[in-house]
Every structure is written in structure tokens, then in C-alpha cells.
Design an enzyme around this catalytic site. Structure first.
Site, mmCIF file in Angstrom:
data_model
loop_
_atom_site.group_PDB
_atom_site.id
_atom_site.type_symbol
_atom_site.label_atom_id
_atom_site.label_comp_id
_atom_site.label_asym_id
_atom_site.label_seq_id
_atom_site.Cartn_x
_atom_site.Cartn_y
_atom_site.Cartn_z
ATOM 1 N N GLY A 46 0.189 0.455 -2.251
ATOM 2 C CA GLY A 46 -0.027 0.444 -0.810
ATOM 3 C C GLY A 46 0.959 -0.492 -0.139
ATOM 4 C CD GLN A 51 2.481 -5.512 2.391
ATOM 5 O OE1 GLN A 51 1.882 -4.450 2.430
ATOM 6 N NE2 GLN A 51 2.650 -6.182 1.259
ATOM 7 C CB CYS A 96 -0.051 -8.668 -2.197
ATOM 8 S SG CYS A 96 0.562 -8.321 -0.544
ATOM 9 C CG HIS A 139 -4.648 -5.358 -0.370
ATOM 10 N ND1 HIS A 139 -4.615 -6.290 -1.381
ATOM 11 C CD2 HIS A 139 -3.415 -5.395 0.196
ATOM 12 C CE1 HIS A 139 -3.415 -6.861 -1.406
ATOM 13 N NE2 HIS A 139 -2.658 -6.328 -0.472
ATOM 14 C CD GLU A 140 -1.833 -2.061 1.488
ATOM 15 O OE1 GLU A 140 -1.109 -2.620 2.330
ATOM 16 O OE2 GLU A 140 -1.740 -2.295 0.274
ATOM 17 C CG HIS A 143 -1.192 -6.516 4.420
ATOM 18 N ND1 HIS A 143 -0.638 -7.764 4.230
ATOM 19 C CD2 HIS A 143 -1.275 -5.963 3.183
ATOM 20 C CE1 HIS A 143 -0.401 -7.961 2.931
ATOM 21 N NE2 HIS A 143 -0.780 -6.882 2.277
HETATM 22 ZN ZN LIG Z 1 -0.690 -6.579 0.237
#
Ligand SMILES: [Zn+2]
Length: 173
Positions: A46, A51, A96, A139-140, A143
Site C-alpha cells: 500500500g 508518501q 511502512c 494503515h493507509e 497516512h
Molecule cells: Zn505506511
């Protein structure tokens, strides 16, 4: 398609607010192609906009199949919103791409429901999904709220990681 640089923790880019996507055009498609390419290159499952220093609500995910292969089901998830978290709290071993070389166990919900838009801007939903996909979504989407999984660790661990990655970032620059 082109590879993008991955933003490394403790960069402030990972903490900035991320804007809703309102234009669903070729530029968005190209951007998500770049995100997928970058994710595959780093063997991630992912990747979120911030990011790659694009502070927009965009996520790509590709959960490997039973043979560990990716590329058959790349998902582009725009403006996602978790509308339900359900089930048990489970331990999740996570890493990550923004925290290279580090893994640790954090807590996640077992299942979630996520409303989002696809590349055409159509409204869609992942309804009560579970397993690695549910965890990856959480998790994403973190972000997109300026959070990194290591934020969930103990203060001692966070302080140690902060120092380690600040130093690593300096060495990179
Ligand atoms: Zn991550």
C-alpha cells in the site's frame, strides 16, 4: 509511468493535511500509475499520497494473492473514509515504506467499512472487509490523516525511532 521518491519518516510532509480530490482526469490516473509503480518497486502492499509528497487523499493498495503475487488486483482508492470499525482488536505486524527497515506490532480493528471514490469519481464502498486488506486500509487511511504506524508505539520506542530516522534523513540529504 515514473518512479517517485518515497518520503521518509520523520519528514513533516507526512504530517501535513491532505486535500480531497475533486478532479478525476488523466493527470490523476497518471499519478496513481506512478504510485503503483513506486509501491511495486519497493515491494509494498500500500502507498498513500503524502508518501510521495502529494498531499492529497489518494491511496493505492495491492494485496498479494495466495502465491504472493501482486499486479492482478491493483486498487486505486480516492477520498477514502472509514465509516465503520468492527470486530476484535488484533495485533498487526506492520512496516511502512516511509519507515524503511523497521517492523513492529500495532493494534488494529479486525474489520472495517470504507467509502471511497474510484478513478472515475464514482462512489464505492468496501463493505465490512477483513484480513490483511482491512488492516492495510486502516494503515493507509491513517497516512491521509497525517499519522504513521509508529505513532501507535510506546513513547520510548517512538523517541528512539525519531532519533534514528532523523539521523538517517540527514545522511540521505
Ligand atoms: Zn505506511
Amino acid at each position: 509511468m515514473s518512479l517517485r521518491d518515497v518520503v521518509i519518516y520523520t519528514s513533516e510532509i507526512l504530517r501535513k493535511p491532505n486535500a480531497e480530490v475533486t478532479v478525476f482526469d488523466d493527470e490523476l490516473k497518471n499519478l496513481t500509475d506512478d504510485m503503483l509503480e513506486t509501491m511495486y518497486k519497493h515491494e509494498g502492499i500500500g502507498l498513500a499520497g503524502p508518501q510521495i509528497a502529494v498531499n492529497k487523499k489518494i491511496v493505492v493498495i495491492d494485496i498479494p494473492d495466495e502465491n504472493g503475487e501482486q499486479g492482478k488486483n491493483p486498487l486505486v482508492i480516492i477520498n477514502p473514509k472509514i465509516t465503520k470499525l468492527e470486530g476484535e482488536i488484533v495485533d498487526s505486524q506492520e512496516g511502512c515504506l516511509s519507515v524503511p527497515g523497521y517492523q513492529d506490532t500495532v493494534q488494529r480493528y479486525e474489520r472495517c467499512t470504507v467509502e471511497y471514490q474510484n478513478l472515475k469519481g464514482e462512489h464505492c464502498v468496501f463493505d465490512n472487509v477483513d484480513g490483511l486488506f482491512a488492516i492495510c486500509l486502516q494503515h493507509e487511511i491513517d497516512h491521509l490523516e497525517g499519522k504513521v504506524f509508529v505513532d501507535k508505539l510506546s513513547r520510548l520506542k517512538r523517541e528512539r525511532l525519531h532519533k534514528k530516522y532523523e539521523k538517517y534523513l540527514k545522511e540521505l540529504n
